[in-house]
Scaffold this active site. Structure first.
Site, mmCIF file in Angstrom:
data_model
loop_
_atom_site.group_PDB
_atom_site.id
_atom_site.type_symbol
_atom_site.label_atom_id
_atom_site.label_comp_id
_atom_site.label_asym_id
_atom_site.label_seq_id
_atom_site.Cartn_x
_atom_site.Cartn_y
_atom_site.Cartn_z
ATOM 1 N N ASP A 136 -32.309 -25.416 -42.909
ATOM 2 C CA ASP A 136 -32.500 -26.064 -41.611
ATOM 3 C C ASP A 136 -32.233 -27.558 -41.752
ATOM 4 O O ASP A 136 -32.351 -28.132 -42.837
ATOM 5 C CB ASP A 136 -33.901 -25.803 -41.064
ATOM 6 N N GLU A 142 -38.194 -25.644 -43.342
ATOM 7 C CA GLU A 142 -38.716 -26.660 -44.261
ATOM 8 C C GLU A 142 -38.889 -28.006 -43.587
ATOM 9 O O GLU A 142 -39.852 -28.731 -43.865
ATOM 10 C CB GLU A 142 -37.792 -26.796 -45.471
#
Length: 373
Positions: free
Chosen positions: A81, A146
């Site tokens: 991400d 994350e």
């Protein structure tokens, strides 16, 4: 025959174009936290194409590739991400149209952290081709969410999937140095209550903003008094947001809140950090203020919710660790130079892997830390 380390380096150079093209493909796919499905599918496709023994997506949405089936398990990790691009007018190029120029590739996620993911898949390909995993199970994890909650993905992998490697290599950017730790972090919310009254008669009320402002000034002082560590450095605290509520803009606020970003050095636990804030509130004359750690409970792109407090402990791999010694030897053999040993300023998935679960971590990744985000 050419020595093994030189063969690895040679093959990595031969595959450089493939690595860059795969990275460019990922950059073209926006993959913000909780919206990573398309980029996970692209990674899954690449791993299968490159001959990984097994590729799967777990219940949270992490993609896990495997090479080998030996008894010793090691893992490589890259979160897939990215943060949002921010103001588009501040970009010299389109963040989702990668540009290759002067030996660098520009675009959102190249440094943080899809460059690590691309390098990992190439590493897996080399391990497979040179038959380097005969006694190992090597896992390559493209982890999700994350940026919103460091380590949550690995809490899921360890606690729900039962994955527990003997070592995890984190490919966050290090400028190709070897990193062996980081400060932890946590988020803290402080709330103070007041009593509302009409703004024309503030003496009839109790202004919650004044209370929270006094606490903020005590927190400013507290930041100067936090613990220090010779390797990780000093703990820190900053107020990152202040807000209040009242019946109208012509009324005394009846509630006010502070949001705190707390960075934790060695020995600073969750309870220690919370008690320090409670004491600061007491010194400000607001002992009744509530001090809490918010929960992260945003669903993943698969709809999975793995709720956890926003507390992310520090971790350090010791200087005498055999894992660090082996990493240094491998570094010298492949790159033919002495590695720099360092630490991250920011936070990584190591907060869960090592900080919560005690699994050794070591860091090495492409790109420079100061270019993250």
């Amino acid at each position: 025959m050419m020595p093994l380390m030189q063969r690895i380096a040679q093959r990595a150079r031969q595959l450089e174009t493939d690595t860059v093209h795969f990275l460019a493909d990922m950059v073209r796919i926006p993959s913000f936290s909780s919206k990573e499905e398309a980029v996970v599918q692209r990674i899954e496709e690449e791993m299968r194409r490159r001959g990984f023994d097994e590729v799967r997506v777990d219940g949270m949405g992490n993609v896990v590739g495997r090479i080998g089936s030996g008894p010793r398990v090691i893992a490589f990790d890259a979160h897939v991400d990215t943060v949002e691009p921010g103001r588009m007018d501040l970009w010299r190029t389109d963040p989702f149209d990668p540009v290759i120029d002067g030996g660098a590739i520009h675009g959102r996620g190249t440094v943080d952290q899809e460059g690590g993911m691309a390098s990992m898949v190439t590493a897996g390909r080399i391990i497979q081709e040179l038959d380097l995993a005969s006694a190992l199970t090597v896992l390559f994890v493209g982890s999700v969410q994350e940026e919103d909650s460091d380590g949550l993905c690995w809490q899921y992998l360890i606690e729900r999937e039962g994955i527990r490697p003997e070592l995890v290599v984190i490919t966050e950017p290090t400028g190709l140095a070897l990193y062996r730790g980081q400060r932890g972090r946590m988020e803290i919310e402080v709330a103070a209550k007041g009593l509302s009254s009409h703004g024309s008669a503030p003496e009839r009320g109790e202004n919650a903003v004044y209370k929270i402002a006094r606490i903020a000034l005590e927190l400013e002082k507290l930041n100067q008094e936090l613990g220090d560590d010779a390797f990780l450095g000093k703990g820190s605290l900053t107020v990152s947001q202040a807000r209040s509520s009242s019946p109208s803009l012509c009324a005394v606020p009846d509630q006010a809140w502070l949001y705190i970003d707390r960075r934790l050095t060695v020995g600073e636990t969750e309870e220690v950090a919370l008690e320090q804030v409670r004491q600061a509130a007491a010194r400000a004359g607001v002992p009744e203020a509530t001090v809490t750690v918010p929960m992260y409970d945003t669903p993943s792109y698969k709809g999975a919710v793995y709720a956890a407090p926003k507390f992310y402990p520090s971790w350090v791999l010791s200087e005498g660790s055999p894992h660090l010694k082996l990493a240094v030897e491998a570094y010298r053999g492949v790159l033919e130079r002495e590695p720099e040993i360092g630490k991250w300023t920011f936070s990584t998935n190591g907060v869960a892997i090592s900080g919560r679960h005690g699994i050794p971590c070591i860091g090495m990744g492409p790109g420079h830390e100061e270019l993250a985000h």
